[in-house]
Write a protein that holds these residues in place. Structure first.
Motif, PDB file in Angstrom:
ATOM      1  N   ALA A  11       0.833  -1.205   0.000  1.00  0.00           N
ATOM      2  CA  ALA A  11       0.000   0.000   0.000  1.00  0.00           C
ATOM      3  C   ALA A  11       0.866   1.254   0.000  1.00  0.00           C
ATOM      4  O   ALA A  11       2.043   1.227   0.380  1.00  0.00           O
ATOM      5  N   ARG A  15      -1.522   3.619   4.289  1.00  0.00           N
ATOM      6  CA  ARG A  15      -2.788   3.068   3.806  1.00  0.00           C
ATOM      7  C   ARG A  15      -2.841   1.546   3.928  1.00  0.00           C
ATOM      8  O   ARG A  15      -3.677   0.891   3.318  1.00  0.00           O
ATOM      9  N   GLU A  18      -6.191   0.143   5.107  1.00  0.00           N
ATOM     10  CA  GLU A  18      -7.191   0.209   4.036  1.00  0.00           C
ATOM     11  C   GLU A  18      -6.990  -0.925   3.026  1.00  0.00           C
ATOM     12  O   GLU A  18      -7.939  -1.569   2.589  1.00  0.00           O
ATOM     13  N   ASP A  43       3.524  -1.573   5.073  1.00  0.00           N
ATOM     14  CA  ASP A  43       2.151  -1.647   4.562  1.00  0.00           C
ATOM     15  C   ASP A  43       1.959  -2.725   3.503  1.00  0.00           C
ATOM     16  O   ASP A  43       1.276  -2.538   2.511  1.00  0.00           O
ATOM     17  N   LEU A  69      -4.294   3.066  -4.392  1.00  0.00           N
ATOM     18  CA  LEU A  69      -4.103   2.464  -3.073  1.00  0.00           C
ATOM     19  C   LEU A  69      -2.734   1.819  -2.905  1.00  0.00           C
ATOM     20  O   LEU A  69      -2.242   1.683  -1.790  1.00  0.00           O
TER      21      LEU A  69
END
Length: 83
Positions: A11, A15, A18, A43, A69
């Protein structure tokens, strides 16, 4: 034969949660023997699915997340059990 599909994405900074939530929400068109979702620093999210299938079988895979993303395209690997 057991085949494992690995799907790994990274990511954008901050993020990761997410991306993890997005990954968990993705449904496959068939149910694998097992599905495991893991995370790592920077991430990163990794999903491994196990299938009772031939190595070259046409198996469902997670899609690419939205480019906004992730930092790069998803990495994918396929392995067969030797045990």
């Amino acid at each position: 034969m057991t085949v494992a599909l690995m799907w790994e994405a990274r990511a954008l900074p901050g993020r990761g949660a997410e991306l993890l939530a997005w990954t968990r929400a993705q449904e496959l068109t068939a149910r694998p023997l097992r599905r495991e979702t893991l995370r790592a620093p920077q991430d990163r999210v990794l999903v491994i699915t196990w299938w009772d299938a031939a190595y070259d079988a046409d198996l469902p895979e997670l899609p690419e997340p939205d480019a906004a993303l992730v930092t790069r395209a998803v990495h994918r690997w396929r392995f067969e059990s030797v045990g």
